[in-house]
Design a protein around this motif. Structure first.
Motif, PDB file in Angstrom:
ATOM      1  N   ASP A   1     160.846 122.508   6.176  1.00  0.00           N
ATOM      2  CA  ASP A   1     159.990 121.366   6.480  1.00  0.00           C
ATOM      3  C   ASP A   1     158.726 121.566   5.658  1.00  0.00           C
ATOM      4  O   ASP A   1     157.793 122.260   6.076  1.00  0.00           O
ATOM      5  CB  ASP A   1     159.699 121.309   7.978  1.00  0.00           C
ATOM      6  CG  ASP A   1     160.977 121.146   8.792  1.00  0.00           C
ATOM      7  OD1 ASP A   1     161.793 120.282   8.423  1.00  0.00           O
ATOM      8  OD2 ASP A   1     161.165 121.894   9.770  1.00  0.00           O
ATOM      9  N   TYR A   2     158.754 120.987   4.481  1.00  0.00           N
ATOM     10  CA  TYR A   2     157.714 121.272   3.492  1.00  0.00           C
ATOM     11  C   TYR A   2     156.340 120.799   3.964  1.00  0.00           C
ATOM     12  O   TYR A   2     156.180 119.676   4.449  1.00  0.00           O
ATOM     13  CB  TYR A   2     158.054 120.602   2.164  1.00  0.00           C
ATOM     14  CG  TYR A   2     156.976 120.770   1.118  1.00  0.00           C
ATOM     15  CD1 TYR A   2     156.897 121.929   0.358  1.00  0.00           C
ATOM     16  CD2 TYR A   2     156.020 119.766   0.913  1.00  0.00           C
ATOM     17  CE1 TYR A   2     155.902 122.098  -0.590  1.00  0.00           C
ATOM     18  CE2 TYR A   2     155.026 119.925  -0.036  1.00  0.00           C
ATOM     19  CZ  TYR A   2     154.964 121.095  -0.778  1.00  0.00           C
ATOM     20  OH  TYR A   2     153.971 121.260  -1.712  1.00  0.00           O
ATOM     21  N   GLN A   3     155.377 121.701   3.783  1.00  0.00           N
ATOM     22  CA  GLN A   3     153.984 121.381   4.062  1.00  0.00           C
ATOM     23  C   GLN A   3     153.144 121.861   2.880  1.00  0.00           C
ATOM     24  O   GLN A   3     153.248 123.018   2.476  1.00  0.00           O
ATOM     25  CB  GLN A   3     153.503 122.088   5.339  1.00  0.00           C
ATOM     26  CG  GLN A   3     154.170 121.624   6.622  1.00  0.00           C
ATOM     27  CD  GLN A   3     153.629 120.290   7.103  1.00  0.00           C
ATOM     28  OE1 GLN A   3     152.557 119.848   6.673  1.00  0.00           O
ATOM     29  NE2 GLN A   3     154.352 119.651   8.011  1.00  0.00           N
ATOM     30  N   PRO A   4     152.328 120.982   2.299  1.00  0.00           N
ATOM     31  CA  PRO A   4     151.410 121.458   1.261  1.00  0.00           C
ATOM     32  C   PRO A   4     150.505 122.541   1.848  1.00  0.00           C
ATOM     33  O   PRO A   4     150.187 122.485   3.049  1.00  0.00           O
ATOM     34  CB  PRO A   4     150.609 120.203   0.894  1.00  0.00           C
ATOM     35  CG  PRO A   4     151.439 119.055   1.379  1.00  0.00           C
ATOM     36  CD  PRO A   4     152.168 119.559   2.590  1.00  0.00           C
ATOM     37  N   PRO A   5     150.109 123.568   1.099  1.00  0.00           N
ATOM     38  CA  PRO A   5     150.263 123.717  -0.354  1.00  0.00           C
ATOM     39  C   PRO A   5     151.380 124.682  -0.750  1.00  0.00           C
ATOM     40  O   PRO A   5     151.228 125.417  -1.732  1.00  0.00           O
ATOM     41  CB  PRO A   5     148.904 124.273  -0.749  1.00  0.00           C
ATOM     42  CG  PRO A   5     148.556 125.184   0.402  1.00  0.00           C
ATOM     43  CD  PRO A   5     149.147 124.547   1.633  1.00  0.00           C
TER      44      PRO A   5
ATOM     45  N   ALA B   1     151.956 115.706  -2.363  1.00  0.00           N
ATOM     46  CA  ALA B   1     150.974 116.214  -1.387  1.00  0.00           C
ATOM     47  C   ALA B   1     151.210 115.671   0.013  1.00  0.00           C
ATOM     48  O   ALA B   1     150.264 115.333   0.735  1.00  0.00           O
ATOM     49  CB  ALA B   1     149.557 115.898  -1.854  1.00  0.00           C
ATOM     50  N   GLU B   2     152.497 115.567   0.394  1.00  0.00           N
ATOM     51  CA  GLU B   2     152.840 115.068   1.722  1.00  0.00           C
ATOM     52  C   GLU B   2     153.932 115.939   2.329  1.00  0.00           C
ATOM     53  O   GLU B   2     154.789 116.459   1.610  1.00  0.00           O
ATOM     54  CB  GLU B   2     153.350 113.623   1.641  1.00  0.00           C
ATOM     55  CG  GLU B   2     152.322 112.612   1.169  1.00  0.00           C
ATOM     56  CD  GLU B   2     152.928 111.228   1.034  1.00  0.00           C
ATOM     57  OE1 GLU B   2     154.152 111.088   1.269  1.00  0.00           O
ATOM     58  OE2 GLU B   2     152.182 110.291   0.690  1.00  0.00           O
ATOM     59  N   PRO B   3     153.947 116.078   3.644  1.00  0.00           N
ATOM     60  CA  PRO B   3     155.048 116.798   4.290  1.00  0.00           C
ATOM     61  C   PRO B   3     156.372 116.075   4.045  1.00  0.00           C
ATOM     62  O   PRO B   3     156.418 114.851   3.920  1.00  0.00           O
ATOM     63  CB  PRO B   3     154.666 116.774   5.772  1.00  0.00           C
ATOM     64  CG  PRO B   3     153.199 116.501   5.793  1.00  0.00           C
ATOM     65  CD  PRO B   3     152.923 115.636   4.605  1.00  0.00           C
ATOM     66  N   CYS B   4     157.452 116.845   3.964  1.00  0.00           N
ATOM     67  CA  CYS B   4     158.773 116.247   3.782  1.00  0.00           C
ATOM     68  C   CYS B   4     159.833 117.269   4.157  1.00  0.00           C
ATOM     69  O   CYS B   4     159.551 118.462   4.295  1.00  0.00           O
ATOM     70  CB  CYS B   4     158.976 115.783   2.337  1.00  0.00           C
ATOM     71  SG  CYS B   4     158.976 117.125   1.119  1.00  0.00           S
TER      72      CYS B   4
END
Length: 286
Positions: free
Chosen positions: A117-121, A41-44
């Motif tokens: 740039d991954y962002q939940p959800p 549940a964190e940006p990465c």
């Protein structure tokens, strides 16, 4: 002979990935990666790599799509070539966006690379290669794209180039038979042995004989039968072999999200349901 009325598909549900430039984690179910990102549940920075083989290239100019959910979230490359993230319509479902990848496949090993740039959800899902080709299992989790199948044997079409197929196909053959009056019969039944499909439409000598959807899989063809006969059976599949669950090891007659996500009981090989029929019988009744 076999005629496909819909494009074939290769489901890619195993991937390599790395997070924030770390070590690559190889050959993991996409659902496990999705679960890890949800728990984190964190940006990465996320990099995902899908591998598949092409033994024979699809015909030049024939439709060839990458089908992916939320393509605008990714920077996409196929065999090191940039792929436009803007979709051209959808396939089967409004969420399944299709992207033209004609001319980007190559013989041998192919790599599809997604970066974001991954962002939940955001949920990372399986992707699909869709086109006019056949698909053959070459290892426990490996498949290869080959030329379309034109002729098949009676039996399961899953093992004859259509493991992930979702749609309809027509199986056609010619057969010589006695007329009912020649054998003292007043009725002839057409029976599909070992029927494994959602529904079938039967055409004999250019005339519709009826629809088969439940047992007994038989139709009265007394009026349609000739000495020399042209038979066509149109089979309709479900989405089961395309979408899964593929990795539970046995058939499940009630499916929920946990059958796709749970690591407990996961089987690395693929499990498909049969699609086709074992044979056709003509039964003469006196």
């Amino acid at each position: 002979q076999i005629e496909l009325h819909d494009l074939n598909a290769l489901t890619l549900d195993y991937c390599d990935y790395r997070i924030d430039g770390g070590e690559w984690v190889e050959r993991q179910p996409v659902t496990w990666l999705c679960n890890r990102l949800i728990r984190k549940a964190e940006p990465c920075k996320l990099e995902v790599r899908f591998k598949f083989s092409v033994d024979e290239l699809p015909s030049e100019g024939s439709p060839l799509w990458l089908v992916i959910e939320q393509p605008q979230s990714y920077r996409i490359r196929l065999n090191r070539k940039r792929v436009k993230s803007k979709p051209e319509g959808h396939w089967l479902n409004f969420a399944f966006k299709r992207i033209d990848i004609r001319g980007l496949l190559k013989k041998g090993s192919n790599e599809l690379f997604l970066e974001c740039d991954y962002q939940p959800p955001l949920e990372v899902e399986a992707v699909y290669i869709v086109g006019d080709f056949s698909v053959w299992q070459t290892g426990e989790t490996d498949f290869a794209i080959r030329a379309p199948v034109k002729e098949v044997e009676s039996g399961d079409l899953v093992t004859q180039g259509l493991p992930f197929f979702a749609g309809s196909v027509s199986l056609k053959t010619e057969v010589e038979l006695p007329l009912p009056q020649e054998v003292g019969a007043n009725r002839v039944w057409l029976v599909l042995d070992g029927f494994k499909a959602i529904v079938a439409e039967v055409n004999l000598n250019g005339k519709e004989c009826g629809v088969l959807a439940w047992s007994p899989y038989r139709l009265d063809v007394t009026k349609q039968i000739r000495k020399r006969n042209k038979l066509s059976v149109k089979l309709f599949s479900s989405l089961r072999n395309l979408l899964g669950p593929h990795h539970r090891g046995e058939e499940i007659y009630f499916t929920g999200p946990w059958h796709f996500e749970s690591e407990q009981g996961w089987v690395w090989d693929y499990h498909f349901v049969p699609f086709g029929f074992e044979g056709v019988c003509f039964v003469y009744i006196r």
